[in-house]
Motif scaffolding. Structure first.
Motif, PDB file in Angstrom:
ATOM      1  N   CYS A 192       0.805  -1.227   0.000  1.00 22.66           N
ATOM      2  CA  CYS A 192       0.000   0.000   0.000  1.00 22.66           C
ATOM      3  C   CYS A 192       0.834   1.272   0.000  1.00 22.66           C
TER       4      CYS A 192
ATOM      5  N   ALA B 197      -2.226  -5.081   8.037  1.00 23.32           N
ATOM      6  CA  ALA B 197      -3.473  -5.215   7.272  1.00 23.32           C
ATOM      7  C   ALA B 197      -3.218  -5.859   5.911  1.00 23.32           C
ATOM      8  N   CYS B 198      -2.200  -5.388   5.201  1.00 24.52           N
ATOM      9  CA  CYS B 198      -1.882  -5.969   3.889  1.00 24.52           C
ATOM     10  C   CYS B 198      -1.393  -7.406   4.040  1.00 24.52           C
ATOM     11  N   HIS B 199      -0.622  -7.680   5.080  1.00 22.44           N
ATOM     12  CA  HIS B 199      -0.124  -9.033   5.319  1.00 22.44           C
ATOM     13  C   HIS B 199      -1.286 -10.003   5.546  1.00 22.44           C
ATOM     14  N   SER B 200      -2.299  -9.576   6.295  1.00 23.73           N
ATOM     15  CA  SER B 200      -3.424 -10.474   6.566  1.00 23.73           C
ATOM     16  C   SER B 200      -4.271 -10.701   5.319  1.00 23.73           C
ATOM     17  N   ASP B 201      -4.205  -9.789   4.340  1.00 22.39           N
ATOM     18  CA  ASP B 201      -4.950  -9.958   3.085  1.00 22.39           C
ATOM     19  C   ASP B 201      -4.282 -10.935   2.121  1.00 22.39           C
TER      20      ASP B 201
ATOM     21  N   CYS C 106      -2.627 -14.378   0.561  1.00 22.72           N
ATOM     22  CA  CYS C 106      -2.853 -15.815   0.598  1.00 22.72           C
ATOM     23  C   CYS C 106      -1.612 -16.429   1.242  1.00 22.72           C
TER      24      CYS C 106
END
Length: 97
Positions: free
Chosen positions: A16, A48-52, A54
């Motif tokens: 991001c 947040a990006c890490h949890s999105d 796969c």
């Protein structure tokens, strides 16, 4: 002299682009081996990006991207060659219902 423990290092999320404190981010190693740290620099993802992402194993993905010259072809040409290579290696793609 040892670095100060209360110094906050900032990193930029590669997904991001937002700058965050290091303790608010996750290390990302594009080779999938974050434990081998010799001669490595890491990139970072905010939580947040890490949890999105796969988190399934990516097996041969990095080699496939290199073979297909990812980043060197325009988007449409890359996607066409990617889909063709995936079907050739792993069989037809199926739509999930």
């Amino acid at each position: 002299m040892w670095p100060s423990r209360n110094r906050t290092e900032t990193v930029t999320c590669l997904a991001c682009g937002i700058e965050r404190a290091r303790d608010e981010a996750r290390e990302y190693d594009k080779h999938g081996d974050r434990w081998d740290r010799e001669d490595k620099t890491f990139e970072y993802l905010c939580k947040a990006c890490h949890s999105d992402l796969c988190h399934h194993p990516r097996g041969e993905l990095e080699d496939l991207l290199v073979d297909l010259e990812a980043g060197r072809l325009d988007r449409d040409a890359f996607l066409a060659s990617y889909l063709s290579a995936v079907e050739e290696r792993y069989g037809p793609l199926e739509e999930e219902s």
